[in-house]
Scaffold this active site. Structure first.
Site, PDB file in Angstrom:
ATOM      1  N   SER A  51      37.458  51.856  31.899  1.00  0.00           N
ATOM      2  CA  SER A  51      36.244  52.646  32.086  1.00  0.00           C
ATOM      3  C   SER A  51      35.598  52.447  33.466  1.00  0.00           C
ATOM      4  CB  SER A  51      35.296  52.288  30.947  1.00  0.00           C
ATOM      5  OG  SER A  51      34.150  53.069  30.971  1.00  0.00           O
ATOM      6  N   ASP A 274      32.040  58.472  34.803  1.00  0.00           N
ATOM      7  CA  ASP A 274      32.583  57.134  35.039  1.00  0.00           C
ATOM      8  C   ASP A 274      34.107  57.232  35.159  1.00  0.00           C
ATOM      9  OD1 ASP A 274      33.296  57.491  32.404  1.00  0.00           O
ATOM     10  OD2 ASP A 274      32.818  55.449  31.787  1.00  0.00           O
ATOM     11  N   ASP A 278      34.093  59.314  30.166  1.00  0.00           N
ATOM     12  CA  ASP A 278      33.404  59.456  28.880  1.00  0.00           C
ATOM     13  C   ASP A 278      31.892  59.273  29.010  1.00  0.00           C
ATOM     14  OD1 ASP A 278      33.402  56.737  29.232  1.00  0.00           O
ATOM     15  OD2 ASP A 278      34.303  56.249  27.294  1.00  0.00           O
ATOM     16  N   ALA A 369      21.609  55.855  26.542  1.00  0.00           N
ATOM     17  CA  ALA A 369      20.904  56.168  27.787  1.00  0.00           C
ATOM     18  C   ALA A 369      21.885  56.206  28.959  1.00  0.00           C
ATOM     19  CB  ALA A 369      19.816  55.128  28.034  1.00  0.00           C
ATOM     20  N   ASN A 370      22.970  55.423  28.877  1.00  0.00           N
ATOM     21  CA  ASN A 370      23.938  55.366  29.980  1.00  0.00           C
ATOM     22  C   ASN A 370      24.822  56.619  30.081  1.00  0.00           C
ATOM     23  OD1 ASN A 370      26.039  55.081  28.076  1.00  0.00           O
ATOM     24  ND2 ASN A 370      25.939  52.852  28.157  1.00  0.00           N
ATOM     25  N   ARG A 494      19.051  40.942  24.330  1.00  0.00           N
ATOM     26  CA  ARG A 494      20.197  41.027  23.407  1.00  0.00           C
ATOM     27  C   ARG A 494      21.481  40.602  24.121  1.00  0.00           C
ATOM     28  NH1 ARG A 494      23.433  45.155  24.528  1.00  0.00           N
ATOM     29  NH2 ARG A 494      25.129  45.131  23.016  1.00  0.00           N
ATOM     30  N   ALA A 495      22.358  39.972  23.358  1.00  0.00           N
ATOM     31  CA  ALA A 495      23.624  39.525  23.945  1.00  0.00           C
ATOM     32  C   ALA A 495      24.495  40.745  24.200  1.00  0.00           C
ATOM     33  CB  ALA A 495      24.327  38.574  22.992  1.00  0.00           C
ATOM     34  N   GLY A 497      27.819  42.907  24.438  1.00  0.00           N
ATOM     35  CA  GLY A 497      29.079  42.875  23.706  1.00  0.00           C
ATOM     36  C   GLY A 497      30.267  42.962  24.650  1.00  0.00           C
ATOM     37  N   ARG A 503      21.321  40.807  28.033  1.00  0.00           N
ATOM     38  CA  ARG A 503      20.629  41.868  28.760  1.00  0.00           C
ATOM     39  C   ARG A 503      19.147  41.836  28.394  1.00  0.00           C
ATOM     40  NH1 ARG A 503      24.756  44.552  30.928  1.00  0.00           N
ATOM     41  NH2 ARG A 503      26.577  45.007  29.641  1.00  0.00           N
TER      42      ARG A 503
HETATM   43  P1  NG1 Z   1      26.848  45.917  26.156  1.00  0.00           P
HETATM   44  O1  NG1 Z   1      27.566  45.173  27.229  1.00  0.00           O
HETATM   45  O2  NG1 Z   1      27.124  45.429  24.753  1.00  0.00           O
HETATM   46  O3  NG1 Z   1      25.381  46.050  26.452  1.00  0.00           O
HETATM   47  C1  NG1 Z   1      27.569  48.308  27.182  1.00  0.00           C
HETATM   48  C2  NG1 Z   1      26.474  49.355  27.071  1.00  0.00           C
HETATM   49  C3  NG1 Z   1      26.591  50.034  25.713  1.00  0.00           C
HETATM   50  C4  NG1 Z   1      27.993  50.603  25.490  1.00  0.00           C
HETATM   51  C5  NG1 Z   1      29.038  49.516  25.744  1.00  0.00           C
HETATM   52  C6  NG1 Z   1      30.465  50.021  25.585  1.00  0.00           C
HETATM   53  C7  NG1 Z   1      24.171  49.305  27.925  1.00  0.00           C
HETATM   54  C8  NG1 Z   1      22.875  48.602  27.977  1.00  0.00           C
HETATM   55  N1  NG1 Z   1      25.130  48.756  27.178  1.00  0.00           N
HETATM   56  O4  NG1 Z   1      27.420  47.405  26.113  1.00  0.00           O
HETATM   57  O5  NG1 Z   1      25.620  51.030  25.609  1.00  0.00           O
HETATM   58  O6  NG1 Z   1      28.213  51.740  26.287  1.00  0.00           O
HETATM   59  O7  NG1 Z   1      28.846  48.918  27.042  1.00  0.00           O
HETATM   60  O8  NG1 Z   1      31.129  50.297  26.716  1.00  0.00           O
HETATM   61  O9  NG1 Z   1      24.329  50.363  28.551  1.00  0.00           O
HETATM   62 ZN    ZN Z   2      33.971  55.052  30.185  1.00  0.00          ZN
END
Ligand code: NG1
Ligand code: ZN
Length: 528
Positions: A51, A274, A278, A369-370, A494-495, A497, A503
């Site tokens: 990505s 990106d 996606d 939001a992203n 929040r942690a 993923g 974050r």
């Molecule tokens: P994490 O790293 O869990 O915050 C990020 C994006 C998610 C989602 C995932 C999957 C933010 C704050 N977080 O996740 O919305 O898109 O990547 O790729 O944008």
């Molecule tokens: Zn992507």
């Protein structure tokens, strides 16, 4: 991910430095075969991409038979397969999964798998590794080569929904994707866009990724309604991928990508994809050269406004829902609920959670939001749209036609920057809006998103759709105290993923307040 690290199948599948991923890719091939056998030979997808990550990373993700994300119960099974450290451990893991499969005749089913990859230099080798694994399981397979992630999702949905397709001899070609999207877009424009509006011009920053290759082919099919100029479309020089450009760069830095600064005309609408196309965010600069972002929340609200008007005009009993995460700007939620009277649901971060919630509605709009998201139409909604009574009015018919057009324009499998872009362009045209009209629908609350490194991010446990911490104990109370003096303040930790960090998101009625709160929370986190 280093060589000794345990692989964990998460929201993004397996992701890491490309040279650490061979085993994970091969094991995903085996998992895809087992999943296909469980589902009586339905086709499963495997996408090789990282990505928006830097070019030296890569990743692998399994796409389920319905074209959506892999069923969550399979995530730990993939993890188990990927971490088997010897042939005998692998055999044991496969045996264990076979007991979970609950399909007594699965062993006589031939697996069917399709694959594709993004433009990273490591992708051809990882595709080859995957193919070797598929051959070792005696699978029928087809390699689509270079695709965007959402294109592979779309093709898998098409393969499994149409009995005439069989992998590898009779498969839908990517041309069918171009044709479906472009004809939906052109038909909608012909029906609903007043002729005198003329054609729209859009600049798209492709992040030097795979989206550029497919947009090049699609562009001419959108004329005369949309003229697209592509920038950052160099997929040959691979180190340019996602470098100072693309949706993630634009959203996080809130600034123009490389290749656009300086030359951009005021009010010209632009979009950034990106690396695997996606995600999409939009933006423009005003006459004072000030940058304005139109992110996933803005796309979501724009779509919800038009969908809700159409549902009303159709007089059909259709339930519309908008799904957001804790990162959605509070102003968007207030606008949806107070101005548009549409229920906004907040779910856990990650597309699989948004998608699941959206499918509970007749029409579900989901966006992070992203910029990752789409609009999904339920089967029963499509049936209702096909059975309007003979005495329906012209207004009803027109609303239904618009909804039907959107149901084929929007990728029904997963969020797709190409189809989302066409939806946005069409909706702006129908409303007769320019970029500033769209921006002014509501005003984002000032906000900030930051990352903090902590000793162990797994100690950070959230509740209430990521909005409150339950662990480390006492930390949420301190955050509450920090927020208390400020107007419209919201903050959460929040942690992540996908990264080894937590974050921090903060919003409030003024940027000064946001900065003060962010500073206090970041200071607080230095002891964790
Ligand atoms: P994490 O790293 O869990 O915050 C990020 C994006 C998610 C989602 C995932 C999957 C933010 C704050 N977080 O996740 O919305 O898109 O990547 O790729 O944008
Ligand atoms: Zn992507």
């Amino acid at each position: 991910m280093t060589k000794n690290t345990i692989y964990t199948y998460g929201t993004a599948g397996f992701r890491g430095k490309a040279d650490t991923l061979e085993k994970a890719v091969a094991r995903c091939g085996i998992a895809a075969c087992l999943r296909s056998q469980q589902l009586n030979g339905q086709t499963i997808g495997v996408m090789i991409t990282a990505s928006h990550n830097p070019v030296n990373d890569n990743g692998v993700k399994i796409i389920d038979a319905n074209g959506g994300m892999l069923d969550q119960t399979w995530e730990p099974l993939c993890t188990r397969l990927a971490n088997a450290s010897s042939e005998s451990e692998l055999e044991a893991a496969i045996k264990e999964i076979e007991t979970v499969i609950a399909n007594p005749s699965y062993s006589s089913v031939k697996p069917s798998v399709v694959l594709a990859s993004d433009t990273r230099p490591s992708s051809p080798h990882l595709s080859k590794t995957l193919i070797n694994a598929l051959q070792s399981r005696n699978a029928d397979f087809y390699d689509y080569g270079l695709l965007t992630t959402p294109q592979l999702h779309w093709l898998i949905q098409a393969i499994n929904e149409n009995s005439e397709y069989h992998v590898p001899s009779s498969i839908p070609h990517i041309e069918s994707y171009y044709k479906t999207l472009s004809s939906s877009f052109v038909d909608l424009c012909k029906q609903f866009v007043p002729f005198e509006t003329g054609k729209t011009k859009l600049i798209i920053d492709c992040a030097n990724g795979v989206g550029a290759i497919h947009l090049e082919k699609l562009c001419s099919m959108l004329l005369p309604f949309l003229e697209i100029e592509l920038v950052n479309k160099n997929t040959e020089q691979t180190d340019l991928l996602n470098k100072n450009c693309g949706a993630d760069f634009v959203k996080t830095t809130q600034s123009l990508p490389a290749g656009l600064s300086g030359t951009l005309s005021p009010m010209q609408l632009c979009a950034s994809f990106d690396g695997d196309a996606d995600r999409v965010v939009f933006y423009f600069v005003d006459s004072a050269k000030k940058f304005h972002l139109l992110d996933g929340d803005k796309i979501s609200v724009l779509a919800a406004k038009q969908l809700s008007a159409c549902i009303k005009a159709s007089q059909l009993d259709l339930k519309l829902g908008v799904i957001q995460t804790a990162y959605a700007n509070g102003a968007s939620t207030v606008y949806l609920e107070d101005e548009l009277n549409i229920r906004a649901e907040c779910v856990l971060t990650g597309v699989k959670h948004l998608e699941k919630a959206a499918r509970e509605y007749d029409i579900g709009v989901y966006f992070e939001a992203n910029g990752h998201g789409t609009v999904v139409f339920s089967k029963s909604c499509l049936q209702k749209l096909d059975t309007l009574p003979a005495n329906a009015t012209g207004e009803q018919r027109s609303a239904v036609n618009l909804l039907k057009g959107l149901s084929t324009l929007c990728n029904q499998a997963i969020g797709d920057s190409i189809s989302d872009t066409l939806m946005v362009v069409f909706l702006l045209q129908v409303l007769g809006w320019n970029a500033a009209d769209w921006l002014n629908m509501y005003h984002d609350l000032p906000n900030a998103l930051a990352k903090a490194t902590v000793r162990n991010r797994f100690e950070f446990v959230c509740t209430d759709a990521d909005r409150r911490l339950v662990k480390p104990s006492g930390l949420q109370q301190i955050v509450d105290e920090i927020m208390r003096p400020y107007e419209s303040a919201r903050a959460f930790i929040r942690a992540s993923g996908t990264e080894d960090a937590v974050r921090v998101y903060v919003e409030a009625s003024s940027q000064k307040d946001v900065d003060k709160m962010m500073q206090a929370i970041m200071e607080l986190l230095t002891v964790y």
